[in-house]
Design an enzyme around this catalytic site. Structure first.
Site, PDB file in Angstrom:
ATOM      1  N   GLY A  21      -6.801  -2.334  -7.825  1.00 31.27           N
ATOM      2  CA  GLY A  21      -8.169  -2.167  -8.432  1.00 31.27           C
ATOM      3  C   GLY A  21      -9.192  -1.812  -7.281  1.00 31.27           C
ATOM      4  O   GLY A  21      -8.910  -1.374  -6.305  1.00 31.27           O
ATOM      5  N   HIS A  24     -10.602   3.924  -5.198  1.00 29.89           N
ATOM      6  CA  HIS A  24     -11.382   4.653  -4.296  1.00 29.89           C
ATOM      7  C   HIS A  24     -10.449   5.883  -4.327  1.00 29.89           C
ATOM      8  O   HIS A  24      -9.364   6.194  -4.853  1.00 29.89           O
ATOM      9  CB  HIS A  24     -11.685   4.255  -3.007  1.00 29.89           C
ATOM     10  CG  HIS A  24     -10.458   3.409  -2.463  1.00 29.89           C
ATOM     11  ND1 HIS A  24      -9.346   4.129  -1.890  1.00 29.89           N
ATOM     12  CD2 HIS A  24     -10.281   2.005  -2.027  1.00 29.89           C
ATOM     13  CE1 HIS A  24      -8.634   3.456  -1.512  1.00 29.89           C
ATOM     14  NE2 HIS A  24      -9.009   1.961  -1.354  1.00 29.89           N
ATOM     15  N   HIS A  27      -6.477   5.814  -3.754  1.00 26.28           N
ATOM     16  CA  HIS A  27      -5.608   5.384  -4.878  1.00 26.28           C
ATOM     17  C   HIS A  27      -5.860   6.817  -5.775  1.00 26.28           C
ATOM     18  O   HIS A  27      -4.533   7.032  -6.423  1.00 26.28           O
ATOM     19  CB  HIS A  27      -6.558   4.363  -5.825  1.00 26.28           C
ATOM     20  CG  HIS A  27      -6.579   3.022  -5.270  1.00 26.28           C
ATOM     21  ND1 HIS A  27      -7.859   2.435  -4.774  1.00 26.28           N
ATOM     22  CD2 HIS A  27      -5.613   1.933  -4.986  1.00 26.28           C
ATOM     23  CE1 HIS A  27      -7.658   1.156  -4.313  1.00 26.28           C
ATOM     24  NE2 HIS A  27      -6.434   1.050  -4.436  1.00 26.28           N
ATOM     25  N   GLY A 136       0.832   3.957  -0.861  1.00 23.32           N
ATOM     26  CA  GLY A 136      -0.004   4.636   0.313  1.00 23.32           C
ATOM     27  C   GLY A 136       0.664   4.053   1.621  1.00 23.32           C
ATOM     28  O   GLY A 136       1.004   2.759   1.771  1.00 23.32           O
ATOM     29  N   SER A 174     -10.530   1.597   2.042  1.00 22.60           N
ATOM     30  CA  SER A 174     -10.100   0.282   1.609  1.00 22.60           C
ATOM     31  C   SER A 174     -10.996  -0.220   0.714  1.00 22.60           C
ATOM     32  O   SER A 174     -12.236  -0.141   0.906  1.00 22.60           O
ATOM     33  CB  SER A 174      -9.907  -0.304   2.847  1.00 22.60           C
ATOM     34  OG  SER A 174      -9.794  -1.920   2.308  1.00 22.60           O
ATOM     35  N   ARG A 176     -11.621  -3.246   0.632  1.00 20.30           N
ATOM     36  CA  ARG A 176     -12.357  -4.206   1.500  1.00 20.30           C
ATOM     37  C   ARG A 176     -13.634  -3.482   2.249  1.00 20.30           C
ATOM     38  O   ARG A 176     -14.414  -4.190   2.866  1.00 20.30           O
ATOM     39  CB  ARG A 176     -11.607  -4.870   2.195  1.00 20.30           C
ATOM     40  CG  ARG A 176     -10.569  -6.026   1.835  1.00 20.30           C
ATOM     41  CD  ARG A 176     -10.041  -6.695   2.824  1.00 20.30           C
ATOM     42  NE  ARG A 176      -9.017  -7.670   1.828  1.00 20.30           N
ATOM     43  CZ  ARG A 176      -7.791  -7.726   1.617  1.00 20.30           C
ATOM     44  NH1 ARG A 176      -7.244  -6.587   1.962  1.00 20.30           N
ATOM     45  NH2 ARG A 176      -7.312  -8.734   0.847  1.00 20.30           N
TER      46      ARG A 176
END
Ligand code: AMP
Length: 262
Positions: A21, A24, A27, A136, A174, A176
């Site tokens: 989830g 971005h 994905h 990925g 990412s 993060r």
């Protein structure tokens, strides 16, 4: 789970994109690839507790269910699968141990991480029943672990790899990255620059480590590897990739790029 079974029942061509989830453009590139290849596209959103170690950011991991559902609908995903941990782990305790490719790098620094990844993927593959699954290359060692999982357990899933989507600065997208301020985000792009310099032969690994340390990176590893075995290579061979992990401003970054070989 029942809804998923109903939706996927009788479908012979299911393309699957597993995610945690906070979706971005990285994905979305996987979803686009799945859409392009055709078939019925299923994406999962599940922050898998068993792949986080004690002291890692499981609780703080960014979650955005409404945003994810909107992104999946926009990407043309046919079914969004959002299982709960209680659903996925309501079992007798069977677990998968990742193979030898998990022993170094991420596997060494994050003990049990790839066992958690292999276990949840075995469950998700079982629940979704895909013909194809998309991953990925940003998580290069994860790709090696998934390939070994599918080969070793003889799972009837074809794997497809998608190149890393980056910001214009080179920073790999990412979930993060949300932890960074704009200034930190700009500084974080030095990791990609260092890997690129290694890939072209402009810098040695030692020089790249030195440069990154000067810029405030706490490097965990930087090496050239065979992406299938994840063994370190003494010099770049065709197909080799430069991999790195580092902490920067409190955020753990991983990245990798293809080595340029003549
Ligand atoms: P995650 O949600 O981080 O578990 O990632 C789900 C999938 O998206 C994995 O296969 C990742 O490798 C892939 N992915 C994450 N970031 C990127 C990116 N920047 N470019 C391409 N794929 C990515």
């Amino acid at each position: 789970m029942e809804g998923l079974r109903r939706e996927c029942a009788g479908r012979r061509d299911v393309a699957f994109v597993p995610t945690m989830g906070s979706l971005h453009e990285g994905h979305k590139a996987l979803l686009r690839e799945a859409r392009l290849t055709g078939g019925f596209v299923v994406a999962s959103v599940f922050v898998n507790p068993t792949q986080f170690g004690p002291g890692e950011d499981f609780d703080a991991y960014p979650r955005d269910e409404a945003g994810d559902l909107a992104a999946l609908a926009e990407a043309g995903c046919d079914v969004a699968f959002l299982p709960t941990a209680a659903e996925l782990y309501a079992d007798g305790g069977t677990r998968v141990l990742a193979g030898a490719v998990a022993s170094r790098w991420e596997g060494e620094l994050r003990p049990g991480h790839f066992d958690g990844v292999a276990t949840v993927l075995a469950k998700l593959f079982g629940a979704v029943g895909p013909c194809r699954a998309y991953f990925g290359l940003k998580d290069l060692q994860q790709c090696a672990v998934v390939r070994a999982l599918v080969e070793d357990l003889m799972l009837p899933v074809e794997l497809r790899w998608v190149e890393t989507v980056r910001e214009p600065s080179g920073l790999a997208l990412s979930s993060r990255n949300r932890y960074f301020t704009d200034e930190q985000r700009a500084g974080a792009a030095a990791l990609y620059a260092a890997l690129s310099a290694c890939a072209t032969g402009e810098s040695s690994a030692e020089e790249a480590r030195h440069l990154l340390a000067e810029r405030g990176f706490d490097i965990e590893y930087l090496a050239c590897v065979d992406p299938r075995t994840m063994q370190e290579l003494p010099f770049p061979a065709p197909g080799a990739r430069w991999i790195a992990a580092a902490r920067y401003c409190g955020v753990r970054l991983i990245d990798n790029i293809a080595a340029h070989t003549a």
